[in-house]
Write an enzyme that holds these catalytic residues in place. Structure first.
Site, PDB file in Angstrom:
ATOM      1  CB  ALA A  85      -0.938   0.106   1.123  1.00 28.77           C
ATOM      2  CG  ASP A  86       2.848   5.048  -1.944  1.00 23.10           C
ATOM      3  OD1 ASP A  86       3.692   5.086  -0.895  1.00 23.10           O
ATOM      4  OD2 ASP A  86       2.695   5.812  -2.679  1.00 23.10           O
ATOM      5  CB  THR A  87      -0.883   6.772   2.306  1.00 24.47           C
ATOM      6  OG1 THR A  87      -1.517   5.681   2.448  1.00 24.47           O
ATOM      7  CG2 THR A  87      -1.734   7.904   2.586  1.00 24.47           C
TER       8      THR A  87
END
Lengths: 217, 217
Positions: A85-87
């Site tokens: 995941a990457d925010t």
């Protein structure tokens, strides 16, 4: 949804390709047990080649998960799933705000966000390395966007926040689950997405895959 | 905002009149240190005398805080502030949903909430028992409302959720910060309000009182 599959999934090897304690907490809330294997992917994709923050975050998330899956899929047992995941925070001018490198940059970021609504994108890459044993690698990528509205803030309160040390490991220079929660007058969309992982969408995507027989937990 | 006053406030006696670990966590995130003194107020106000869930929650919150303030204000040092809060879930027909008493009631509540948007109200009563020493008791009451949208849910996943034991100490039969977070497709408004305490509004109200000289931390 995924709660009724949690027991079956826990019998498999689940990998979270992220060092974020917030993501670990959110996934843990689903009743899932998994190992954390931090990705060696450099997170250096060229932002200018993406149409927006959501696409950039999705690509980074999938690269993170892919690097870990490639390393682990020859092990026995191979992981059932690897989750990356990457925010990113998208500022008012469309700029992608990542982690501030110092107090000055944190002050600039937070001044640019105060009093307005911005977007937070989390991209997720879900990889089933060895689908059902000897099967093909299966990759699912998606993203979620939440709108976050900050109250008007003065330099004094931003400075007090920066003094807590919170901004430096967080995209956009703030963490909604900490003291900066008081800055946020409202959000529209998934809260957990802002924390770093769109848990509803993840549960929805995986349970649809189970229902359609694409994966067997 | 309140962050830059946290140090001054921590030198005073702050009381949270609630046993909720979630409220303790949210207030703690503001950098405030306080003692928990659980209220003996019975929470038995006649719902039919209120125009809606927000008014009912505000009145209950203020009664909770008042009971504790009355007990503690003769002590030395008297508390600087006593904070009470009450959260209710308003179902689709305007019914106020409190804590379910058993699994059947939890199932009914959650079936009534699945697939639709409902409202969560938290009322807050803030009491300054002895304003500035020998002064008059000062009472501030407010509430915050957040809209919460649940994904469509089947009985199997609700049953799996009820088996976790989560619903029974929570208004409306769910806690957004736990596994039920995956049920929530989106919210509109303050997330922490759904958890049990509208931290942005609280910080805003108290910092305005400080700015206007109504209270001196």
């Amino acid at each position: 949804m995924i709660l009724q599959h949690a027991e079956a999934l826990c019998a498999r090897r689940l990998i979270l390709a992220s060092a974020s304690p917030r993501r670990k907490e959110i996934l843990g809330n689903l009743g899932l047990k998994f190992d954390v294997v931090v990705s060696n992917f450099d997170e250096d994709l060229d932002k200018s080649t993406f149409t927006g923050g959501a696409e950039y975050a999705s690509a980074t998330a999938t690269h993170k998960a892919m690097e870990v899956a490639t390393r682990l899929e020859k092990e026995k047992p191979a992981p059932f799933v690897v989750i990356g995941a990457d925010t990113v925070v998208e500022g008012p001018d469309g700029a992608i705000l990542e982690k501030p490198k110092d107090a000055n940059e944190a002050m600039k970021m937070l001044l640019s966000l105060q009093g307005i609504t911005h977007q937070v994108h989390t991209g997720v890459g879900v990889i089933f390395p060895n689908n059902g044993g000897g099967g093909e690698r299966l990759v699912k990528t998606f993203s979620e966007t939440t709108k976050v509205t900050f109250a008007p803030l003065g330099e004094a309160e931003i400075a007090a926040y920066i003094k807590t040390g919170e901004p430096f490991d967080k995209a956009g220079g703030y963490g909604i689950q900490g003291p900066a929660g008081a800055f946020v007058s409202s959000i529209s969309g998934c809260y957990f997405n802002v924390m770093g992982f769109p848990v509803h969408k993840f549960a929805d995507v995986v349970s649809k895959m189970i229902k359609e027989g694409v994966i067997q937990p």
